[in-house]
Design a protein around this motif. Sequence first.
Motif, PDB file in Angstrom:
ATOM      1  N   ALA A  73       0.860  -1.289  -0.209  1.00  0.00           N
ATOM      2  CA  ALA A  73      -0.040  -0.029  -0.104  1.00  0.00           C
ATOM      3  C   ALA A  73       0.809   1.365  -0.044  1.00  0.00           C
ATOM      4  O   ALA A  73       0.506   2.299  -0.762  1.00  0.00           O
ATOM      5  N   ALA A  74       2.013   1.072   0.599  1.00  0.00           N
ATOM      6  CA  ALA A  74       2.741   2.607   0.860  1.00  0.00           C
ATOM      7  C   ALA A  74       3.461   2.678  -0.349  1.00  0.00           C
ATOM      8  O   ALA A  74       3.646   3.763  -0.891  1.00  0.00           O
ATOM      9  N   HIS A  75       3.748   1.468  -1.088  1.00  0.00           N
ATOM     10  CA  HIS A  75       4.520   1.761  -2.274  1.00  0.00           C
ATOM     11  C   HIS A  75       3.436   2.319  -3.500  1.00  0.00           C
ATOM     12  O   HIS A  75       4.036   3.049  -4.155  1.00  0.00           O
ATOM     13  N   ALA A  76       2.399   1.926  -3.369  1.00  0.00           N
ATOM     14  CA  ALA A  76       1.311   2.266  -4.545  1.00  0.00           C
ATOM     15  C   ALA A  76       1.024   3.765  -4.076  1.00  0.00           C
ATOM     16  O   ALA A  76       0.854   4.597  -5.162  1.00  0.00           O
ATOM     17  N   ASP A  77       1.021   4.318  -2.924  1.00  0.00           N
ATOM     18  CA  ASP A  77       0.921   5.606  -2.645  1.00  0.00           C
ATOM     19  C   ASP A  77       2.038   6.415  -2.982  1.00  0.00           C
ATOM     20  O   ASP A  77       1.725   7.536  -3.768  1.00  0.00           O
ATOM     21  N   ALA A  78       3.301   5.958  -2.828  1.00  0.00           N
ATOM     22  CA  ALA A  78       4.298   6.725  -3.635  1.00  0.00           C
ATOM     23  C   ALA A  78       4.459   6.745  -5.000  1.00  0.00           C
ATOM     24  O   ALA A  78       4.749   7.618  -5.866  1.00  0.00           O
ATOM     25  N   ARG A  79       4.054   5.540  -5.527  1.00  0.00           N
ATOM     26  CA  ARG A  79       3.958   5.272  -7.121  1.00  0.00           C
ATOM     27  C   ARG A  79       3.030   6.438  -7.730  1.00  0.00           C
ATOM     28  O   ARG A  79       3.309   7.104  -8.767  1.00  0.00           O
ATOM     29  N   ALA A  80       1.910   6.590  -6.855  1.00  0.00           N
ATOM     30  CA  ALA A  80       0.709   7.721  -7.455  1.00  0.00           C
ATOM     31  C   ALA A  80       1.290   9.115  -7.455  1.00  0.00           C
ATOM     32  O   ALA A  80       1.148   9.644  -8.292  1.00  0.00           O
ATOM     33  N   LYS A  81       2.172   9.303  -6.640  1.00  0.00           N
ATOM     34  CA  LYS A  81       2.543  10.603  -6.257  1.00  0.00           C
ATOM     35  C   LYS A  81       3.340  10.818  -7.234  1.00  0.00           C
ATOM     36  O   LYS A  81       3.767  12.048  -7.794  1.00  0.00           O
ATOM     37  N   GLY A  82       4.422   9.911  -7.483  1.00  0.00           N
ATOM     38  CA  GLY A  82       5.525  10.077  -8.706  1.00  0.00           C
ATOM     39  C   GLY A  82       4.834  10.235  -9.868  1.00  0.00           C
ATOM     40  O   GLY A  82       5.277  11.082 -10.722  1.00  0.00           O
ATOM     41  N   GLU A  83       3.761   9.545 -10.225  1.00  0.00           N
ATOM     42  CA  GLU A  83       2.996   9.646 -11.369  1.00  0.00           C
ATOM     43  C   GLU A  83       2.744  10.797 -11.678  1.00  0.00           C
ATOM     44  O   GLU A  83       2.637  11.663 -12.898  1.00  0.00           O
TER      45      GLU A  83
END
Length: 106
Positions: A73-83
Amino acid sequence: MKDLLGIMSKVKEMQAKMEQLQAELDTIEVDGAAGGGLVNVRLTAKGALKSVRVDPSLLNPDEAEIVEDLIVAAHADARAKGERLVQEKTQALTAGLPIPPGMKLF
């Protein structure tokens, strides 16, 4: 013909800026969190995982599955921010150019 030369000039300029942006995205880092901040991950804006931090209170062998889910979940959160960051920077870079809507440059 002048319009074509103007567009070609803008395309070359955009190419140079895109190369700079690609290099910049390797250095920009975004953080993602889950579980109320108990799990944190750091990614580059391009999505490369840089670090994972897990609060020691979660390091109970009986809760391993929870920790694994929180890391995802934390990875998905960071990935969305990066995108979102990539999208914002790309839009700023291509402002004024006739690029079809929805066309992805990265």
